[in-house]
Design an enzyme around this catalytic site. Structure first.
Site, PDB file in Angstrom:
ATOM      1  CD  GLU A 127      -3.167  -0.320   0.262  1.00  0.00           C
ATOM      2  OE1 GLU A 127      -2.812  -0.175  -1.173  1.00  0.00           O
ATOM      3  OE2 GLU A 127      -4.124   0.217   0.530  1.00  0.00           O
ATOM      4  CB  THR A 138      -4.808   7.732  -3.493  1.00  0.00           C
ATOM      5  OG1 THR A 138      -5.641   6.897  -3.799  1.00  0.00           O
ATOM      6  CG2 THR A 138      -4.918   7.654  -1.905  1.00  0.00           C
TER       7      THR A 138
END
Lengths: 307, 307
Positions: free
Chosen positions: A128, A181
Site C-alpha cells: 500500500e 489518492t
C-alpha cells in the site's frame, strides 16, 4: 500445496465517520490471483490480465507486498504470481489493497500458513505504501480479515474485527473519472475544530455500537464525516445528488469510499441496496463519464481460496 | 407511592479518549435523596445535609432539574426533596449530576414512571446547565442508565448504553483542591490537528470494542486522551505521578475524571483496584492538600431505590 488461486475482494475504507481508522470488505467485486511454487527462488509477476500495471516486482504493489513477506519467511522456493485484475485502479474501492493483501495471503499459503491473517496486515501495508505514499491499513485489513476492520493504532499496529450485521449491504458507484489518492489526500485540512472532532467521535462510537448491536438505524444516524467529506466531495461529480438519491431511496447512509471517487451507501437488505443502485444510476444518466455500480453483502471472510 | 429514597451514584465523565461523549457510573460512592409527596403543588428543597448549597429551587441543580420535569408532567401534587450530599462539589465525579439525575428520577417515580430513564436524561441536563454552564449529558446519562453511557449526539439527543465487563473496577482519587469546571474547560484548545483527532478516534473505537468484547487489555491500550488531558492535567497536582503509580501497579489505564481534579484508574478486578488505590495514596502522602480515595465496581444499574 504447489499452487493456489484466490479471490481478493474490494474494500471500502473510511466508511464516513471512520476516517483513517475503519474499513469494510465487499463480497461481489474483487480480483483473482494465482500463486505457483517455482524452483527458482524469488518473487516474479508472470502476467497481469485486465490492467496495464508494471510487472517489475519492486514497482508493483503485489510485488512489493509479496517480497516483504517472502524475505521474512525466506522459503526454499520461488513464487510466480498471475493477477486477474477486475477492480479498476483509482476507483477508491481498494484496488491496490486487493493486490497487496492477496499477495501476502498467497505467499503465506504456499509456505503453509506460518502467519495469521492479522499478522499478514503489516506486510500487505508495505505494498500500500507504494500505491499511495503511506502504508495505510484501512483497505488491506478488511481484505485480509473480512467484515469491518478497525485500526486503533499504527504504532504499534493494533487492529480489531468488529461484527457485521447479517443484513448489511453496500451499494457502490464508481464514476470513472481520474482522482488520484495523493490528490484526494492533499485537499484534507490538517487542523480541525475540537467541536467537529467531538462530533466525529460521537458518530464513530455510534457506528461501532450500531455494528455490535445490529442496530441499523443507529448505523445510519452515525454515517457522517466531519473530517474530509465536506471538502473531498467537491472533487466528485454529482456527489451531493448521489448521496441524496441514496438516502431518499432508503439507504442507511452514504459517503465517499476511501479517497474516492467511488461513492458508497450502506443499506439494510439486498432489496434496498438494489433500489439505491438504480437511483444512483439515474443520477449519473447522461453524465459525461462512465460509471460502474456494485451491490454487495459485507464479506465477513475476506480473501477466499478459489482452488 | 408517597415517598421514595434513592441512592444517586457518582460518575466519571470523559473516560480519557471519550472526551465529551462517554461516562461511566460508580457503585460505591453517591448521594441519597428523599422525595415526599405534598398537597401543596410545586418543588421544594427541604434540607441539604452534608453540603452548603442553596435551597432556592431555581438556584439548585436538583431543583432546576426537578422543576423542568415537574412542569412537563404537571402532577396534582407537590414534591419535597431532602438531599444527603456525600459527593463533594467540584470533585469531578459528577456531584451536580447525581443531584440532577436523582431529582428527575424521584419526580418521575412519584408520578408512577411515565418516562423511561433514557427520557429523563434531557431533564437532568437542565440541572447540569446550571452547574457548569453547558447542559452536558456525560454524567447524568451514566447516573440514570448505569454502566457506560455513550453520547452519539446532542442534537438530537442520542444516547447508547455500552456493556460493562464484569471485572471492571474504578479507583478514583480526589485531591481536595479547588478546580472549577468552568476553569478546567477554559484551558481546552478549540482547534486540534487532524492527526490527533484520528488518534483519539482510534482509541475511542478501541475502548468501545474492548467494552463489548470484555477485552481488558484493549481497554487499557485505548485509555489515552489527545484532546484535553495534556493541558488540563497541568492544573492537577501530582497528576503524572498518580497516573504512573496506577499503571505501574497494574491499572489498565488512568486519566482525569470529568473536568478534574479527581484522577481515575480502571482496573481488572477489585484486588488490583485496591493495590492501585494504595499506590495513589502513597503519591499524595505529605502533600499540602487532603485526598479522598474510592474503589468501586462499575454500577450497571445506575440510580437505586433504597426505600
Amino acid at each position: 500445496m504447489n499452487q493456489i488461486k484466490l479471490f481478493c475482494p474490494a474494500t471500502i475504507a473510511n466508511v464516513s465517520c471512520g476516517f483513517d481508522v475503519l474499513g469494510l470488505c465487499l463480497e461481489s467485486v474483487g480480483d483473482e490471483m494465482l500463486f505457483e511454487k517455482s524452483a527458482e527462488k524469488g518473487i516474479r509477476i508472470q502476467e497481469i490480465i485486465g490492467a496495464d500495471l508494471p510487472l517489475e516486482v519492486e514497482q508493483n504493489v503485489a510485488g512489493v507486498a509479496a517480497l516483504s513477506l517472502y524475505e521474512e519467511l525466506d522459503p526454499d522456493f520461488g513464487v510466480d504470481i498471475t493477477i486477474y485484475k477486475n477492480i479498476k485502479a483509482g476507483s477508491g474501492i481498494g484496488s491496490s489493497a486487493a493486490s497487496a493483501a492477496g499477495a501476502v495471503f498467497g505467499v503465506n499459503a504456499l509456505c503453509n500458513y506460518p502467519l495469521s491473517n492479522k499478522e499478514l496486515i503489516y506486510y500487505a501495508m508495505q505494498g500500500e505504501a507504494l500505491a499511495s505514499g503511506a502504508p495505510h491499513a484501512d483497505n488491506v485489513a478488511p481484505a485480509l480479515l473480512g467484515g469491518f476492520a478497525f485500526i486503533r493504532s499504527y504504532d504499534p499496529l493494533d487492529i480489531i474485527s468488529i461484527p457485521t450485521p447479517s443484513e448489511l449491504y453496500a451499494t457502490v458507484i464508481h464514476p470513472q473519472i481520474e482522482l488520484k489518492t495523493k490528490d484526494a489526500r492533499s485537499v484534507v485540512k490538517q487542523n480541525i475544530s475540537l467541536k467537529k472532532a467531538i462530533v466525529q467521535c460521537g458518530n464513530l462510537g455510534g457506528l461501532i455500537c450500531g455494528l455490535y448491536n445490529s442496530d441499523y438505524d443507529l448505523i445510519g444516524r452515525s454515517l457522517h464525516d466531519e473530517f474530509v467529506e465536506p471538502i473531498r466531495s467537491l472533487l466528485i461529480p454529482n456527489f451531493d445528488e448521489l448521496q441524496l438519491a441514496a438516502i431518499e431511496h432508503g439507504a442507511l447512509g452514504s459517503g465517499i469510499s476511501g479517497a474516492g471517487p467511488s461513492v458508497f451507501a450502506l443499506c439494510e437488505g439486498r432489496k434496498v441496496a438494489e433500489v439505491v443502485a438504480k437511483a444512483m444510476k439515474e443520477v449519473v444518466r447522461g453524465a459525461d463519464y462512465e460509471s460502474e455500480i456494485h451491490v454487495s453483502p459485507i464479506n465477513s471472510q475476506g480473501i477466499k481460496i478459489i482452488s
